[in-house]
Write a protein that holds these residues in place. Structure first.
Motif, PDB file in Angstrom:
ATOM      1  N   SER A  73       0.766  -1.020   0.039  1.00 17.70           N
ATOM      2  CA  SER A  73       0.035  -0.093   0.003  1.00 17.70           C
ATOM      3  C   SER A  73       0.863   1.408   0.056  1.00 17.70           C
ATOM      4  CB  SER A  73      -0.915   0.046   1.192  1.00 17.70           C
ATOM      5  OG  SER A  73      -1.560   1.377   1.507  1.00 17.70           O
ATOM      6  N   LEU A  74       1.808   1.283   0.780  1.00 20.86           N
ATOM      7  CA  LEU A  74       2.838   2.357   0.615  1.00 20.86           C
ATOM      8  C   LEU A  74       3.570   2.633  -0.438  1.00 20.86           C
ATOM      9  CD1 LEU A  74       4.341   1.731   4.163  1.00 20.86           C
ATOM     10  CD2 LEU A  74       2.812   3.652   3.780  1.00 20.86           C
ATOM     11  N   VAL A  75       3.845   1.606  -1.064  1.00 24.19           N
ATOM     12  CA  VAL A  75       4.587   2.024  -2.524  1.00 24.19           C
ATOM     13  C   VAL A  75       3.591   2.264  -3.619  1.00 24.19           C
ATOM     14  CG1 VAL A  75       5.726   0.717  -4.418  1.00 24.19           C
ATOM     15  CG2 VAL A  75       6.464   0.004  -2.117  1.00 24.19           C
ATOM     16  N   PHE A  76       2.444   1.844  -3.445  1.00 20.14           N
ATOM     17  CA  PHE A  76       1.362   2.735  -4.413  1.00 20.14           C
ATOM     18  C   PHE A  76       1.226   4.297  -4.203  1.00 20.14           C
ATOM     19  CE2 PHE A  76       0.439  -1.858  -5.446  1.00 20.14           C
ATOM     20  CZ  PHE A  76      -0.074  -1.683  -6.902  1.00 20.14           C
ATOM     21  N   LYS A  77       1.231   4.450  -2.969  1.00 20.16           N
ATOM     22  CA  LYS A  77       0.886   5.922  -2.491  1.00 20.16           C
ATOM     23  C   LYS A  77       2.137   6.632  -2.628  1.00 20.16           C
ATOM     24  CE  LYS A  77      -2.422   5.089   1.434  1.00 20.16           C
ATOM     25  NZ  LYS A  77      -2.927   3.804   1.057  1.00 20.16           N
ATOM     26  N   LEU A  78       3.469   6.001  -2.394  1.00 23.60           N
ATOM     27  CA  LEU A  78       4.544   6.574  -2.715  1.00 23.60           C
ATOM     28  C   LEU A  78       4.569   7.066  -4.435  1.00 23.60           C
ATOM     29  CD1 LEU A  78       7.150   7.824  -1.950  1.00 23.60           C
ATOM     30  CD2 LEU A  78       8.203   5.350  -2.337  1.00 23.60           C
ATOM     31  N   TYR A  79       4.063   5.982  -5.288  1.00 22.73           N
ATOM     32  CA  TYR A  79       4.087   6.159  -6.711  1.00 22.73           C
ATOM     33  C   TYR A  79       3.114   7.135  -7.176  1.00 22.73           C
ATOM     34  CZ  TYR A  79       2.927   4.716 -11.562  1.00 22.73           C
ATOM     35  OH  TYR A  79       2.787   4.585 -13.004  1.00 22.73           O
ATOM     36  N   SER A  81       2.680   9.951  -5.531  1.00 24.26           N
ATOM     37  CA  SER A  81       3.402  11.020  -5.087  1.00 24.26           C
ATOM     38  C   SER A  81       4.619  11.396  -5.948  1.00 24.26           C
ATOM     39  CB  SER A  81       4.062  10.923  -3.661  1.00 24.26           C
ATOM     40  OG  SER A  81       3.084  11.092  -2.703  1.00 24.26           O
ATOM     41  N   TYR A  82       5.203  10.239  -6.289  1.00 18.48           N
ATOM     42  CA  TYR A  82       6.291  10.331  -7.458  1.00 18.48           C
ATOM     43  C   TYR A  82       5.707  10.895  -8.825  1.00 18.48           C
ATOM     44  CZ  TYR A  82      10.240   8.932 -10.338  1.00 18.48           C
ATOM     45  OH  TYR A  82      11.328   8.988 -11.281  1.00 18.48           O
ATOM     46  N   LYS A  83       4.574  10.487  -9.146  1.00 19.13           N
ATOM     47  CA  LYS A  83       3.899  11.255 -10.457  1.00 19.13           C
ATOM     48  C   LYS A  83       3.587  12.750 -10.222  1.00 19.13           C
ATOM     49  CE  LYS A  83       0.857   8.178 -11.122  1.00 19.13           C
ATOM     50  NZ  LYS A  83      -0.351   7.425 -11.945  1.00 19.13           N
ATOM     51  N   TRP A  98      12.469   0.508  -7.438  1.00 17.36           N
ATOM     52  CA  TRP A  98      13.020   2.022  -6.773  1.00 17.36           C
ATOM     53  C   TRP A  98      12.158   2.458  -5.919  1.00 17.36           C
ATOM     54  CZ3 TRP A  98      11.485   6.917  -6.411  1.00 17.36           C
ATOM     55  CH2 TRP A  98      12.376   7.847  -6.148  1.00 17.36           C
ATOM     56  N   GLY A  99      10.842   2.218  -5.937  1.00 23.32           N
ATOM     57  CA  GLY A  99       9.894   2.789  -4.741  1.00 23.32           C
ATOM     58  C   GLY A  99      10.284   2.045  -3.606  1.00 23.32           C
ATOM     59  N   GLU A 100      10.390   0.785  -3.537  1.00 25.57           N
ATOM     60  CA  GLU A 100      10.947   0.005  -2.355  1.00 25.57           C
ATOM     61  C   GLU A 100      12.022   0.402  -1.715  1.00 25.57           C
ATOM     62  OE1 GLU A 100      10.840  -3.795  -3.994  1.00 25.57           O
ATOM     63  OE2 GLU A 100       8.776  -4.257  -3.328  1.00 25.57           O
ATOM     64  N   MET A 101      13.256   0.617  -2.427  1.00 28.33           N
ATOM     65  CA  MET A 101      14.315   1.220  -1.980  1.00 28.33           C
ATOM     66  C   MET A 101      14.297   2.755  -1.222  1.00 28.33           C
ATOM     67  SD  MET A 101      17.393   0.251  -4.672  1.00 28.33           S
ATOM     68  CE  MET A 101      16.646   0.865  -6.029  1.00 28.33           C
ATOM     69  N   CYS A 102      13.303   3.646  -2.358  1.00 28.86           N
ATOM     70  CA  CYS A 102      13.166   4.920  -1.474  1.00 28.86           C
ATOM     71  C   CYS A 102      12.467   5.026  -0.408  1.00 28.86           C
ATOM     72  CB  CYS A 102      12.320   5.648  -2.525  1.00 28.86           C
ATOM     73  SG  CYS A 102      11.907   7.300  -2.458  1.00 28.86           S
ATOM     74  N   LEU A 103      11.488   4.086  -0.074  1.00 27.24           N
ATOM     75  CA  LEU A 103      10.746   4.143   1.092  1.00 27.24           C
ATOM     76  C   LEU A 103      11.589   3.656   2.136  1.00 27.24           C
ATOM     77  CD1 LEU A 103       7.933   3.947   2.285  1.00 27.24           C
ATOM     78  CD2 LEU A 103       7.480   1.535   1.736  1.00 27.24           C
ATOM     79  N   LEU A 173       9.348  14.877  -2.913  1.00 23.83           N
ATOM     80  CA  LEU A 173       8.607  13.559  -2.853  1.00 23.83           C
ATOM     81  C   LEU A 173       8.546  13.206  -1.442  1.00 23.83           C
ATOM     82  CD1 LEU A 173       7.554  11.174  -4.263  1.00 23.83           C
ATOM     83  CD2 LEU A 173      10.068  10.368  -4.096  1.00 23.83           C
ATOM     84  N   TYR A 174       9.280  13.462  -0.628  1.00 21.00           N
ATOM     85  CA  TYR A 174       9.286  13.083   0.761  1.00 21.00           C
ATOM     86  C   TYR A 174       8.205  13.881   1.511  1.00 21.00           C
ATOM     87  CZ  TYR A 174      10.522  12.861   5.771  1.00 21.00           C
ATOM     88  OH  TYR A 174      10.279  12.474   7.037  1.00 21.00           O
ATOM     89  N   HIS A 175       7.968  15.201   1.108  1.00 18.80           N
ATOM     90  CA  HIS A 175       7.008  16.017   2.025  1.00 18.80           C
ATOM     91  C   HIS A 175       5.562  15.628   1.323  1.00 18.80           C
ATOM     92  CE1 HIS A 175       9.963  18.107   4.379  1.00 18.80           C
ATOM     93  NE2 HIS A 175      10.537  18.808   3.201  1.00 18.80           N
ATOM     94  N   HIS A 176       5.528  15.405  -0.067  1.00 17.53           N
ATOM     95  CA  HIS A 176       4.346  15.173  -0.556  1.00 17.53           C
ATOM     96  C   HIS A 176       3.713  14.010  -0.019  1.00 17.53           C
ATOM     97  CE1 HIS A 176       1.376  13.968  -3.731  1.00 17.53           C
ATOM     98  NE2 HIS A 176       1.326  15.266  -3.925  1.00 17.53           N
ATOM     99  N   PHE A 177       4.701  13.013   0.124  1.00 20.50           N
ATOM    100  CA  PHE A 177       4.206  11.386   0.417  1.00 20.50           C
ATOM    101  C   PHE A 177       3.758  11.661   1.918  1.00 20.50           C
ATOM    102  CE2 PHE A 177       5.969   7.447   2.238  1.00 20.50           C
ATOM    103  CZ  PHE A 177       4.961   6.630   1.769  1.00 20.50           C
TER     104      PHE A 177
END
Length: 278
Positions: A73-79, A81-83, A98-103, A173-177
């Motif tokens: 769920s977190l990776v989808f939400k991060l995705y 925010s990334y877009k 990449w999203g898993e590493m970023c998280l 990205l960090y703040h938006h997420f």
């Protein structure tokens, strides 16, 4: 010879049997808790209510009831925010690794109470590195310096240019997420840790639901953990037990020859720091 967890069980049953149901025992992982519970069951002389036995992550969760979302769920939400902040045309399949590493990076940033705007700066400026990261050890600073020295502003490759463009948008990205998670009252683990540490600092944590908390077998503590443990120590409701073989403090393994005076076993840095702090 008794194992560490068996010694821990014996000590608390002998000294605190009548109160042990009001205790909480905190371990670095679930496996240690399973073995400790087995020793308690075997050695308790009469029926008593069992204490809570938690991992350090579960203990933080006890202090803030908001749920930690699952990684998918977190990776989808991060995705999403990334877009919204960096690149709209990246496919989900491309993004997931990449999203898993970023998280994981965001998790570390929060657990070590780092400033994301500072972490994601372009550190090709050596003076900024020395001024802003003076709290790091020299070998850590040197590793960062070596990496950023490859970024020659006059000769950036296409890959380096792409890296810099993403790197400089990472704070956005960090703040938006995190803002989106706040709207839904959600956490990832590091965000939970930072929240509890923030409440400790602001003195709004309140009472813990235990008479006493025993932290056992912990090792390399992050800043959030240290802040919470110091807080509970100052309130007189925590004690600390370490599973440290004597040779680690002596600077050599049991099978190595003696080292020169002043040399240190790698593990001893964390050990000495924990013993000094707690």
């Amino acid at each position: 010879m008794q194992f560490f967890l068996e010694q821990l069980a014996d000590y608390h049953l002998q000294k605190y049997l009548t109160d042990i149901s009001d205790f909480c025992f905190v371990f670095p992982n679930r496996r240690a808790g399973v073995f400790f519970r087995r020793y308690l069951n075997e050695k308790t002389p009469r029926p008593v209510f069992a204490p809570d036995i938690l991992t350090i992550n579960d203990f933080f969760g006890k202090l803030d009831p908001r749920p930690v979302s699952d990684n998918i769920s977190l990776v989808f939400k991060l995705y999403n925010s990334y877009k919204a902040t960096i690149r709209k045309d990246m496919s989900l399949d491309e993004f997931i690794p990449w999203g898993e590493m970023c998280l994981s990076d965001f998790d570390d940033i929060d657990k070590y109470l780092a400033d994301p705007d500072q972490v994601f700066r372009n550190l090709a400026d050596q003076k900024a590195l020395e001024d802003d990261f003076s709290h790091l050890e020299e070998d850590q600073i040197e590793a960062i310096r070596t990496f950023w020295n490859t970024f020659d502003p006059e000769k950036l490759s296409h890959l380096q240019q792409s890296f810099l463009e993403v790197w400089e948008r990472m704070p956005d990205l960090y703040h938006h997420f995190n803002e989106r998670l706040d709207q839904n009252n959600e956490f990832y683990e590091g965000k939970l840790f930072r929240s509890v540490a923030g409440r400790v600092k602001e003195r709004t944590l309140g009472e813990i639901p235990y008479k006493h908390v025993v932290f056992a077998g912990l090792n390399a503590l992050n800043k959030c953990e240290k802040r919470l443990l110091h807080h509970l120590q100052a309130r007189g409701v925590a004690s600390f037990f370490w599973d440290y073989p004597g040779w680690t403090l002596g600077g050599q393994t049991p099978h190595e020859p003696e080292k020169a005076p002043g040399s240190d076993h790698e593990a001893a840095r964390f050990i000495r720091r924990n013993l000094a702090d707690f």
